[in-house]
Design a protein around this motif. Structure first.
Motif, PDB file in Angstrom:
ATOM      1  N   THR A   9       0.840  -1.201   0.000  1.00  0.00           N
ATOM      2  CA  THR A   9       0.000   0.000   0.000  1.00  0.00           C
ATOM      3  C   THR A   9       0.873   1.248   0.000  1.00  0.00           C
ATOM      4  O   THR A   9       0.634   2.185  -0.776  1.00  0.00           O
ATOM      5  CB  THR A   9      -0.945   0.008   1.222  1.00  0.00           C
ATOM      6  OG1 THR A   9      -1.741  -1.185   1.196  1.00  0.00           O
ATOM      7  CG2 THR A   9      -1.833   1.231   1.228  1.00  0.00           C
ATOM      8  N   ARG A  10       1.875   1.277   0.849  1.00  0.00           N
ATOM      9  CA  ARG A  10       2.792   2.428   0.880  1.00  0.00           C
ATOM     10  C   ARG A  10       3.583   2.528  -0.422  1.00  0.00           C
ATOM     11  O   ARG A  10       3.789   3.612  -0.954  1.00  0.00           O
ATOM     12  CB  ARG A  10       3.751   2.324   2.058  1.00  0.00           C
ATOM     13  CG  ARG A  10       3.122   2.664   3.368  1.00  0.00           C
ATOM     14  CD  ARG A  10       4.164   2.873   4.449  1.00  0.00           C
ATOM     15  NE  ARG A  10       3.565   2.731   5.748  1.00  0.00           N
ATOM     16  CZ  ARG A  10       2.767   3.625   6.321  1.00  0.00           C
ATOM     17  NH1 ARG A  10       2.480   4.735   5.710  1.00  0.00           N
ATOM     18  NH2 ARG A  10       2.254   3.402   7.513  1.00  0.00           N
ATOM     19  N   GLU A  11       4.069   1.396  -0.919  1.00  0.00           N
ATOM     20  CA  GLU A  11       4.826   1.396  -2.171  1.00  0.00           C
ATOM     21  C   GLU A  11       3.988   2.014  -3.295  1.00  0.00           C
ATOM     22  O   GLU A  11       4.482   2.830  -4.072  1.00  0.00           O
ATOM     23  CB  GLU A  11       5.248  -0.029  -2.559  1.00  0.00           C
ATOM     24  CG  GLU A  11       6.281  -0.638  -1.646  1.00  0.00           C
ATOM     25  CD  GLU A  11       7.675  -0.064  -1.820  1.00  0.00           C
ATOM     26  OE1 GLU A  11       7.998   0.450  -2.903  1.00  0.00           O
ATOM     27  OE2 GLU A  11       8.458  -0.151  -0.854  1.00  0.00           O
ATOM     28  N   GLN A  12       2.727   1.626  -3.360  1.00  0.00           N
ATOM     29  CA  GLN A  12       1.823   2.149  -4.391  1.00  0.00           C
ATOM     30  C   GLN A  12       1.650   3.660  -4.240  1.00  0.00           C
ATOM     31  O   GLN A  12       1.711   4.399  -5.222  1.00  0.00           O
ATOM     32  CB  GLN A  12       0.457   1.440  -4.288  1.00  0.00           C
ATOM     33  CG  GLN A  12      -0.561   1.890  -5.291  1.00  0.00           C
ATOM     34  CD  GLN A  12      -0.286   1.349  -6.684  1.00  0.00           C
ATOM     35  OE1 GLN A  12       0.538   0.458  -6.875  1.00  0.00           O
ATOM     36  NE2 GLN A  12      -0.959   1.909  -7.662  1.00  0.00           N
ATOM     37  N   ARG A  13       1.438   4.129  -3.004  1.00  0.00           N
ATOM     38  CA  ARG A  13       1.260   5.563  -2.760  1.00  0.00           C
ATOM     39  C   ARG A  13       2.535   6.332  -3.124  1.00  0.00           C
ATOM     40  O   ARG A  13       2.480   7.369  -3.772  1.00  0.00           O
ATOM     41  CB  ARG A  13       0.865   5.816  -1.301  1.00  0.00           C
ATOM     42  CG  ARG A  13       0.544   7.260  -1.014  1.00  0.00           C
ATOM     43  CD  ARG A  13      -0.104   7.516   0.351  1.00  0.00           C
ATOM     44  NE  ARG A  13       0.436   6.748   1.449  1.00  0.00           N
ATOM     45  CZ  ARG A  13      -0.170   5.691   2.001  1.00  0.00           C
ATOM     46  NH1 ARG A  13      -1.335   5.267   1.545  1.00  0.00           N
ATOM     47  NH2 ARG A  13       0.379   5.055   3.015  1.00  0.00           N
ATOM     48  N   ILE A  14       3.672   5.810  -2.724  1.00  0.00           N
ATOM     49  CA  ILE A  14       4.942   6.470  -3.024  1.00  0.00           C
ATOM     50  C   ILE A  14       5.141   6.554  -4.539  1.00  0.00           C
ATOM     51  O   ILE A  14       5.489   7.600  -5.079  1.00  0.00           O
ATOM     52  CB  ILE A  14       6.122   5.740  -2.335  1.00  0.00           C
ATOM     53  CG1 ILE A  14       6.058   5.971  -0.816  1.00  0.00           C
ATOM     54  CG2 ILE A  14       7.452   6.200  -2.903  1.00  0.00           C
ATOM     55  CD1 ILE A  14       6.968   5.067   0.004  1.00  0.00           C
ATOM     56  N   GLN A 110      -0.210  11.664  10.396  1.00  0.00           N
ATOM     57  CA  GLN A 110       0.453  10.464  10.923  1.00  0.00           C
ATOM     58  C   GLN A 110       0.869   9.545   9.782  1.00  0.00           C
ATOM     59  O   GLN A 110       1.985   9.022   9.769  1.00  0.00           O
ATOM     60  CB  GLN A 110      -0.477   9.730  11.899  1.00  0.00           C
ATOM     61  CG  GLN A 110       0.225   8.643  12.682  1.00  0.00           C
ATOM     62  CD  GLN A 110       1.319   9.194  13.578  1.00  0.00           C
ATOM     63  OE1 GLN A 110       1.127  10.149  14.313  1.00  0.00           O
ATOM     64  NE2 GLN A 110       2.490   8.588  13.511  1.00  0.00           N
ATOM     65  N   GLU A 111      -0.011   9.371   8.801  1.00  0.00           N
ATOM     66  CA  GLU A 111       0.293   8.497   7.672  1.00  0.00           C
ATOM     67  C   GLU A 111       1.446   9.052   6.833  1.00  0.00           C
ATOM     68  O   GLU A 111       2.332   8.304   6.409  1.00  0.00           O
ATOM     69  CB  GLU A 111      -0.944   8.313   6.793  1.00  0.00           C
ATOM     70  CG  GLU A 111      -0.706   7.370   5.626  1.00  0.00           C
ATOM     71  CD  GLU A 111      -1.965   7.132   4.839  1.00  0.00           C
ATOM     72  OE1 GLU A 111      -2.516   6.022   4.955  1.00  0.00           O
ATOM     73  OE2 GLU A 111      -2.394   8.053   4.103  1.00  0.00           O
ATOM     74  N   ALA A 112       1.472  10.360   6.591  1.00  0.00           N
ATOM     75  CA  ALA A 112       2.537  10.970   5.791  1.00  0.00           C
ATOM     76  C   ALA A 112       3.889  10.820   6.488  1.00  0.00           C
ATOM     77  O   ALA A 112       4.894  10.500   5.839  1.00  0.00           O
ATOM     78  CB  ALA A 112       2.228  12.431   5.514  1.00  0.00           C
ATOM     79  N   ILE A 113       3.909  11.035   7.793  1.00  0.00           N
ATOM     80  CA  ILE A 113       5.162  10.850   8.539  1.00  0.00           C
ATOM     81  C   ILE A 113       5.580   9.383   8.489  1.00  0.00           C
ATOM     82  O   ILE A 113       6.758   9.072   8.271  1.00  0.00           O
ATOM     83  CB  ILE A 113       5.019  11.347   9.995  1.00  0.00           C
ATOM     84  CG1 ILE A 113       4.825  12.870  10.005  1.00  0.00           C
ATOM     85  CG2 ILE A 113       6.228  10.935  10.834  1.00  0.00           C
ATOM     86  CD1 ILE A 113       4.443  13.440  11.357  1.00  0.00           C
ATOM     87  N   ALA A 114       4.624   8.479   8.644  1.00  0.00           N
ATOM     88  CA  ALA A 114       4.928   7.047   8.573  1.00  0.00           C
ATOM     89  C   ALA A 114       5.437   6.670   7.182  1.00  0.00           C
ATOM     90  O   ALA A 114       6.335   5.825   7.057  1.00  0.00           O
ATOM     91  CB  ALA A 114       3.696   6.225   8.935  1.00  0.00           C
ATOM     92  N   ASP A 115       4.902   7.302   6.128  1.00  0.00           N
ATOM     93  CA  ASP A 115       5.399   7.058   4.768  1.00  0.00           C
ATOM     94  C   ASP A 115       6.865   7.444   4.665  1.00  0.00           C
ATOM     95  O   ASP A 115       7.673   6.713   4.094  1.00  0.00           O
ATOM     96  CB  ASP A 115       4.595   7.864   3.735  1.00  0.00           C
ATOM     97  CG  ASP A 115       3.196   7.328   3.497  1.00  0.00           C
ATOM     98  OD1 ASP A 115       2.908   6.172   3.882  1.00  0.00           O
ATOM     99  OD2 ASP A 115       2.389   8.081   2.912  1.00  0.00           O
ATOM    100  N   TRP A 116       7.209   8.614   5.217  1.00  0.00           N
ATOM    101  CA  TRP A 116       8.599   9.070   5.165  1.00  0.00           C
ATOM    102  C   TRP A 116       9.509   8.123   5.951  1.00  0.00           C
ATOM    103  O   TRP A 116      10.596   7.751   5.499  1.00  0.00           O
ATOM    104  CB  TRP A 116       8.719  10.500   5.683  1.00  0.00           C
ATOM    105  CG  TRP A 116      10.132  10.980   5.730  1.00  0.00           C
ATOM    106  CD1 TRP A 116      10.847  11.354   6.827  1.00  0.00           C
ATOM    107  CD2 TRP A 116      11.039  11.115   4.621  1.00  0.00           C
ATOM    108  NE1 TRP A 116      12.125  11.711   6.477  1.00  0.00           N
ATOM    109  CE2 TRP A 116      12.271  11.568   5.115  1.00  0.00           C
ATOM    110  CE3 TRP A 116      10.928  10.890   3.248  1.00  0.00           C
ATOM    111  CZ2 TRP A 116      13.376  11.810   4.304  1.00  0.00           C
ATOM    112  CZ3 TRP A 116      12.037  11.120   2.441  1.00  0.00           C
ATOM    113  CH2 TRP A 116      13.231  11.587   2.974  1.00  0.00           C
ATOM    114  N   LEU A 117       9.096   7.713   7.140  1.00  0.00           N
ATOM    115  CA  LEU A 117       9.893   6.788   7.946  1.00  0.00           C
ATOM    116  C   LEU A 117      10.033   5.433   7.252  1.00  0.00           C
ATOM    117  O   LEU A 117      11.080   4.787   7.327  1.00  0.00           O
ATOM    118  CB  LEU A 117       9.283   6.632   9.342  1.00  0.00           C
ATOM    119  CG  LEU A 117       9.289   7.902  10.194  1.00  0.00           C
ATOM    120  CD1 LEU A 117       8.553   7.667  11.511  1.00  0.00           C
ATOM    121  CD2 LEU A 117      10.700   8.404  10.443  1.00  0.00           C
TER     122      LEU A 117
END
Length: 126
Positions: A9-14, A110-117
């Motif tokens: 899910t994160r990979e797709q968003r990135i 929270q999600e955006a920060i988690a994406d960066w981390l």
């Protein structure tokens, strides 16, 4: 070596929202910059966790995260501008976003920060 498990899910968003048209390091950095600038709900409260230069112990300072640092400061890492709680009004510092623990923020922040981390934890680079 990645220290974080792959999250599709994160990979797709990135891939489709953050670095979608990036051709080089600067494009990827600016993709992240604008994603974070648009998604993080500033200001928010946080704890700035950084290593002390003298003792190498982790110091925690209560801060208010005011916004993203200038674009030019974010070409190698993502930085935010912070003010110490109870500090002087004009006493603003730049801090790595990865050193900030957000407190009581909305889900998007929270999600955006988690994406960066996640990006950092996977060992990805600009």
């Amino acid at each position: 070596m990645a220290s974080v498990e792959r999250d599709e899910t994160r990979e797709q968003r990135i891939e489709t929202e953050i670095v979608v048209d990036a051709e080089d390091k600067e494009d990827r950095a600016m993709g992240w910059y604008y994603y974070l600038d648009d998604t993080l709900e500033f200001p928010f409260m946080g704890k700035w966790k950084k290593k002390s230069r003298k003792t190498s112990a982790i110091e925690e300072k209560a801060v208010e995260v005011l916004g993203m640092a200038p674009e030019d400061d974010c070409l190698k890492d993502m930085y935010v501008e912070v003010a110490y709680i109870g500090g002087k009004e004009d006493d603003i510092h730049s801090a790595k976003l990865s050193e900030i623990e957000a407190i009581d923020v909305d889900d998007e922040t929270q999600e955006a920060i988690a994406d960066w981390l996640y990006w950092l934890g996977r060992g990805y680079k600009f």
